[in-house]
Design a protein around this motif. Structure first.
Motif, PDB file in Angstrom:
ATOM      1  N   LYS A   9      -5.151  31.050   0.620  1.00 54.84           N
ATOM      2  CA  LYS A   9      -3.929  30.333   0.263  1.00 54.84           C
ATOM      3  C   LYS A   9      -3.039  30.084   1.472  1.00 54.84           C
ATOM      4  O   LYS A   9      -2.246  29.143   1.478  1.00 54.84           O
ATOM      5  CB  LYS A   9      -3.180  31.096  -0.826  1.00 54.84           C
ATOM      6  N   LYS A  23      -3.294  23.600 -12.392  1.00 53.75           N
ATOM      7  CA  LYS A  23      -2.034  24.039 -13.000  1.00 53.75           C
ATOM      8  C   LYS A  23      -1.388  22.898 -13.783  1.00 53.75           C
ATOM      9  O   LYS A  23      -0.878  23.109 -14.891  1.00 53.75           O
ATOM     10  CB  LYS A  23      -1.076  24.541 -11.916  1.00 53.75           C
ATOM     11  N   PRO A 197       8.052  25.872  -8.943  1.00 56.61           N
ATOM     12  CA  PRO A 197       7.571  27.232  -9.251  1.00 56.61           C
ATOM     13  C   PRO A 197       6.128  27.479  -8.841  1.00 56.61           C
ATOM     14  O   PRO A 197       5.787  28.589  -8.398  1.00 56.61           O
ATOM     15  CB  PRO A 197       7.747  27.323 -10.769  1.00 56.61           C
ATOM     16  N   TRP A 198       5.260  26.497  -8.971  1.00 52.36           N
ATOM     17  CA  TRP A 198       3.863  26.691  -8.580  1.00 52.36           C
ATOM     18  C   TRP A 198       3.727  26.841  -7.073  1.00 52.36           C
ATOM     19  O   TRP A 198       2.914  27.630  -6.598  1.00 52.36           O
ATOM     20  CB  TRP A 198       2.998  25.532  -9.073  1.00 52.36           C
ATOM     21  N   ARG A 200       6.056  28.050  -5.080  1.00 46.31           N
ATOM     22  CA  ARG A 200       6.564  29.393  -4.767  1.00 46.31           C
ATOM     23  C   ARG A 200       5.521  30.453  -5.092  1.00 46.31           C
ATOM     24  O   ARG A 200       5.354  31.421  -4.344  1.00 46.31           O
ATOM     25  CB  ARG A 200       7.866  29.657  -5.529  1.00 46.31           C
ATOM     26  N   GLU A 201       4.814  30.270  -6.202  1.00 46.38           N
ATOM     27  CA  GLU A 201       3.767  31.215  -6.577  1.00 46.38           C
ATOM     28  C   GLU A 201       2.653  31.234  -5.527  1.00 46.38           C
ATOM     29  O   GLU A 201       2.181  32.309  -5.120  1.00 46.38           O
ATOM     30  CB  GLU A 201       3.197  30.819  -7.942  1.00 46.38           C
ATOM     31  N   TRP A 202       2.214  30.064  -5.096  1.00 48.41           N
ATOM     32  CA  TRP A 202       1.137  29.956  -4.095  1.00 48.41           C
ATOM     33  C   TRP A 202       1.561  30.591  -2.775  1.00 48.41           C
ATOM     34  O   TRP A 202       0.819  31.386  -2.185  1.00 48.41           O
ATOM     35  CB  TRP A 202       0.779  28.491  -3.896  1.00 48.41           C
ATOM     36  N   GLN A 204       3.935  32.759  -2.136  1.00 47.54           N
ATOM     37  CA  GLN A 204       4.103  34.204  -2.236  1.00 47.54           C
ATOM     38  C   GLN A 204       2.761  34.909  -2.217  1.00 47.54           C
ATOM     39  O   GLN A 204       2.584  35.937  -1.555  1.00 47.54           O
ATOM     40  CB  GLN A 204       4.865  34.563  -3.511  1.00 47.54           C
ATOM     41  N   ALA A 205       1.786  34.355  -2.930  1.00 44.26           N
ATOM     42  CA  ALA A 205       0.445  34.964  -2.934  1.00 44.26           C
ATOM     43  C   ALA A 205      -0.163  34.941  -1.541  1.00 44.26           C
ATOM     44  O   ALA A 205      -0.879  35.873  -1.147  1.00 44.26           O
ATOM     45  CB  ALA A 205      -0.454  34.243  -3.926  1.00 44.26           C
TER      46      ALA A 205
END
Length: 221
Positions: A9, A23, A197-198, A200-202, A204-205
């Motif tokens: 990622k 997503k 949000p997606w 930010r999720e990516w 952060q991962a």
């Protein structure tokens, strides 16, 4: 259930596009992340799950159907879930969005080479080649046209989040990573993409991944 195989990622721009597409589909999926270019990469990419794509990520398995290449994944899911989920409803806007997505898919080789994706880093501004500057200006031009003609319904290129935003999302991360100066409208769009949000999720991962590819960690890479 769908199964999506992606690369790191932190670094894999094409994987990000494929992941955002799944997503956006709203369908449940199993996500498998494989570290790129590690000691088992060559052997892994010759396995049955990778063989259809020639060892490239992302790869989407839909039961026994395999789809590779990010834009192909977008189109497959568009057919499966409904075109309006991925493309603008207005015909003129849809034509422009498809053209922009295709141009992003096939163009900008200098930007890709000189400004590799790394969502874990922020480098100071650097001298860019004329070729990279020209490609960046072309991207600004496309973003400005989309926003001016078809962006009245929201903050994304065509108002609401679409496949065009999916295709350009990794570029937004590159502009931040390499501290590329942005005109006000482009900076606003980059902030919009990175605040999704997606995204930010990516991102952060990516911070939690243990793998490092040295060539993407250097300021002069």
């Amino acid at each position: 259930m769908l199964k999506l195989i992606i690369g790191n990622k932190a670094y894999s721009s094409w994987s990000l596009r494929g992941w955002l597409a799944v997503k956006q589909s709203g369908l449940a999926f199993e996500e498998i992340t494989v570290p790129m270019f590690d000691e088992t990469w060559n052997a892994r990419t010759h396995g049955d799950e990778f063989a259809p794509s020639g060892g490239k990520v992302p790869i989407l398995w839909d039961d026994q159907t395999v789809i590779w290449d990010s834009l192909a994944i977008v189109e497959w899911l568009s057919d499966k879930c409904g075109r309006d989920r991925f493309w603008p409803k207005d015909e003129a806007a849809r034509g422009m969005a498809r053209s922009m997505a295709a141009e992003m898919h096939s163009s900008y080789p200098n930007l890709r080479r000189d400004l590799g994706m790394n969502v874990r880093k922020t480098f100071p501004p650097r001298d860019l080649s004329d070729e990279v500057k020209q490609e960046i200006l072309r991207i600004f031009e496309l973003w400005a046209q989309a926003r001016a003609r078809h962006g009245a319904g929201g903050p994304y290129l065509f108002g609401s989040f679409s496949a065009a935003d999916i295709m350009f999302a990794p570029v937004a991360t590159r502009f931040v990573t390499y501290s590329v100066p942005l005109p006000r409208f482009a900076a606003a769009y980059v902030d919009t993409i990175l605040s999704h949000p997606w995204m930010r999720e990516w991102i952060q991962a990516a911070q939690d991944e243990p793998w490092v590819i040295e060539q993407y960690e250097l300021e002069d890479s």
